[in-house]
Scaffold this motif. Sequence first.
Motif, short mmCIF file in Angstrom:
data_model
loop_
_atom_site.label_atom_id
_atom_site.label_comp_id
_atom_site.label_asym_id
_atom_site.label_seq_id
_atom_site.Cartn_x
_atom_site.Cartn_y
_atom_site.Cartn_z
N ALA A 1 0.77 -1.20 -0.04
CA ALA A 1 0.06 -0.08 -0.22
C ALA A 1 0.83 1.28 -0.11
CB ALA A 1 -0.76 -0.05 1.24
N ARG A 2 2.20 1.08 0.35
CA ARG A 2 3.01 2.36 0.52
C ARG A 2 4.09 2.15 -0.44
NH1 ARG A 2 1.97 6.18 4.00
NH2 ARG A 2 0.27 5.73 5.69
N ARG A 3 4.07 1.29 -1.57
CA ARG A 3 5.02 0.96 -2.40
C ARG A 3 5.75 2.37 -3.18
NH1 ARG A 3 3.95 -4.31 -5.05
NH2 ARG A 3 5.01 -5.26 -3.34
N GLY A 4 4.66 3.22 -3.59
CA GLY A 4 4.99 4.40 -4.08
C GLY A 4 5.85 5.16 -3.25
N ALA A 5 5.39 5.17 -1.89
CA ALA A 5 6.05 6.19 -0.88
C ALA A 5 7.51 5.69 -0.69
CB ALA A 5 5.34 6.16 0.30
N THR A 6 7.42 4.50 -0.68
CA THR A 6 8.94 3.74 -0.58
C THR A 6 9.97 3.97 -1.55
OG1 THR A 6 7.67 1.90 0.78
CG2 THR A 6 10.15 1.64 0.22
N ILE A 7 9.43 3.93 -2.72
CA ILE A 7 10.13 4.39 -3.92
C ILE A 7 10.51 5.79 -4.01
CG2 ILE A 7 10.12 4.47 -6.41
CD1 ILE A 7 8.35 1.75 -6.54
N ALA A 8 9.29 6.69 -3.13
CA ALA A 8 10.08 8.20 -3.09
C ALA A 8 10.96 8.20 -2.02
CB ALA A 8 8.77 8.80 -2.80
N VAL A 9 11.07 7.54 -1.15
CA VAL A 9 12.12 7.69 0.04
C VAL A 9 13.59 7.17 -0.68
CG1 VAL A 9 12.89 7.07 2.15
CG2 VAL A 9 10.57 7.77 1.97
N HIS A 10 13.40 5.94 -1.16
CA HIS A 10 14.58 5.50 -1.91
C HIS A 10 15.31 6.27 -2.99
CE1 HIS A 10 16.67 1.97 -3.44
NE2 HIS A 10 16.33 2.25 -4.78
N SER A 11 14.26 7.21 -3.91
CA SER A 11 15.01 7.97 -4.78
C SER A 11 15.40 9.21 -3.99
CB SER A 11 13.82 8.26 -5.73
OG SER A 11 13.73 7.03 -6.51
N LEU A 12 14.69 9.79 -3.01
CA LEU A 12 15.14 10.79 -2.38
C LEU A 12 16.51 10.97 -1.65
CD1 LEU A 12 14.31 13.53 -1.26
CD2 LEU A 12 13.42 12.41 0.79
N LEU A 13 16.58 9.58 -0.78
CA LEU A 13 18.17 9.65 -0.46
C LEU A 13 19.07 9.16 -1.45
CD1 LEU A 13 17.13 8.00 2.77
CD2 LEU A 13 17.18 10.30 2.26
N GLY A 14 18.62 8.53 -2.20
CA GLY A 14 19.55 7.95 -3.48
C GLY A 14 20.29 9.03 -4.21
N PHE A 15 19.32 9.91 -4.83
CA PHE A 15 19.59 10.94 -5.75
C PHE A 15 20.12 12.09 -5.08
CE2 PHE A 15 17.80 7.82 -8.55
CZ PHE A 15 18.23 8.25 -9.84
N GLY A 16 19.55 12.28 -3.78
CA GLY A 16 20.21 13.29 -3.04
C GLY A 16 21.57 13.29 -2.90
N ALA A 17 21.89 11.90 -2.53
CA ALA A 17 23.57 11.52 -2.58
C ALA A 17 24.12 11.62 -3.98
CB ALA A 17 23.70 9.91 -1.93
N GLY A 18 23.24 11.32 -5.03
CA GLY A 18 23.85 11.45 -6.23
C GLY A 18 24.22 12.81 -6.60
N PHE A 19 23.58 13.99 -6.01
CA PHE A 19 23.63 15.36 -6.18
C PHE A 19 24.95 15.58 -5.52
CE2 PHE A 19 23.28 19.25 -3.61
CZ PHE A 19 23.77 20.08 -4.58
N VAL A 20 25.27 15.16 -4.42
CA VAL A 20 26.38 15.54 -3.65
C VAL A 20 27.77 14.72 -3.91
CG1 VAL A 20 27.49 15.46 -1.21
CG2 VAL A 20 25.00 15.80 -1.45
N GLY A 21 27.48 13.63 -4.52
CA GLY A 21 28.70 12.83 -5.08
C GLY A 21 29.50 13.60 -5.94
N PRO A 22 28.92 14.03 -7.14
CA PRO A 22 29.89 14.69 -8.13
C PRO A 22 30.41 16.12 -7.60
CG PRO A 22 27.75 14.20 -9.06
CD PRO A 22 27.61 13.75 -7.64
N LEU A 23 29.65 16.79 -6.87
CA LEU A 23 30.02 17.99 -6.15
C LEU A 23 31.33 17.81 -5.18
CD1 LEU A 23 29.93 20.90 -5.56
CD2 LEU A 23 27.96 20.48 -3.74
N ALA A 24 30.91 16.79 -4.44
CA ALA A 24 32.15 16.54 -3.55
C ALA A 24 33.50 16.00 -4.05
CB ALA A 24 31.73 15.48 -2.29
N PHE A 25 33.27 15.34 -5.24
CA PHE A 25 34.22 14.97 -5.92
C PHE A 25 35.11 16.31 -6.68
CE2 PHE A 25 36.79 13.47 -9.80
CZ PHE A 25 36.81 12.16 -9.77
N GLY A 26 34.48 17.11 -7.26
CA GLY A 26 35.21 18.28 -7.67
C GLY A 26 35.69 18.98 -6.50
N MET A 27 35.28 19.30 -5.44
CA MET A 27 35.74 19.78 -4.12
C MET A 27 37.07 19.23 -3.75
SD MET A 27 32.21 20.70 -2.25
CE MET A 27 33.19 21.75 -0.74
N VAL A 28 37.11 17.82 -3.57
CA VAL A 28 38.35 17.14 -3.28
C VAL A 28 39.31 17.47 -4.30
CG1 VAL A 28 39.35 14.91 -3.21
CG2 VAL A 28 37.03 15.54 -2.05
N LEU A 29 38.93 17.51 -5.63
CA LEU A 29 39.80 17.60 -6.92
C LEU A 29 40.55 19.22 -6.63
CD1 LEU A 29 40.71 16.25 -9.28
CD2 LEU A 29 38.87 17.34 -10.58
#
Length: 376
Positions: A315-343
């Motif tokens: 009953a909450r599969r859509g909400a679960t996928i939303a949290v999955h994507s929220l945290l996953g792609f939030g990390a996907g935003f930080v990853g390239p930025l953090a890489f560039g900052m370390v560089l």
Amino acid sequence: MVGVFAFPALLPDFVAAWGLSNTEAGWISGVVFAGYTVAVPILTTLTDRMDAKRVYLAGALFAALAALGFTLTAEGFWSALAWRALSGIGLAGTYMPGLKALVDRVSGPKQARWISYYTASFSLGTSGSFMITGAVAEAFGWPAAFGLAAAAAAAAFGLVAVALPGVKVVPPERKTNPFDFAPVLRNRAAMGYVLGYAVHVWELFGARSWMVAFLAWVLASQPGAGGLSPTSVATIGGLVAMATSILGADMAVRFDRRRVCAFAMVSSAAMAAVIGFCGGLPYGVVAALMLLYNALIQIDSAALTTGAVMAADPARRGATIAVHSLLGFGAGFVGPLAFGMVLDAAGGATTGLAWGLAFASLGAVVALGPLALRLK
């Protein structure tokens, strides 16, 4: 997805043309996933209340408009940042709502395999994004490449509108708040996969956003070196990643899912720790190592998403996928930025030490994944 990795595919060209720092380039590469993160909780959760096809169509149209806007008006850091953020909203309306549309239309013992195929197709889209953007930009310039990305998203709109049959979605009781994510967060089994996915995507998008630039630096530092172009390596890497994602998903069905994912994370972390320091090796060797790294990164991708979907309350599969994507792609935003900052902090994109430390930072993050998978 033609436009999703269009900027990273041409990153060295934009850095030179617009005078971007590595940190600014990281912002533009990662802001797609910031836009995704903002929009995905709303758009994916709505699929518990309506046919996900409707959400997908809106997302595809938004992606087309964002790519067209970049084509016509992008001329530097701020304009590129804005249009790439909007393209992330388009991705939020298509990727996980597309998965929900699939889940609503298939059932039975093969559902997990279909989910794995769908998730692995993200790598196929990535491969196409690098290949098509690189080839078109080389022949006609980057505006033509982004214009084609707009046309491709419009074609996706038409394809789904015509070919995908509608379904009737029975929403949960109206008294239930569809945006109450507390039950999802209390589902330890699902959250183990969600947190594992977050560190996986940090590494995945960090590596994909910068591998063309890294390979271009290696090639430029070796006069007379030949071989596949950096964008061609990235294209092949996406295809290799798709194959290993499907393989990893199949292994997760046959063996213990969490152990398969943990093995993949430890393996890719080990590779990340060394690959950036290999820039002095012959270009062909570095390109081969990058393909291997792409393969290792992707082994757990489909397995993690499938695990989260299968562990979710139906009953909450859509909400679960939303949290999955929220945290996953939030990390996907930080990853390239953090890489560039370390560089930048380690001396810039002209030193092997800086590249080595930047890639190693990805490995340090994904090495935390096995700890998340211990949640049951």
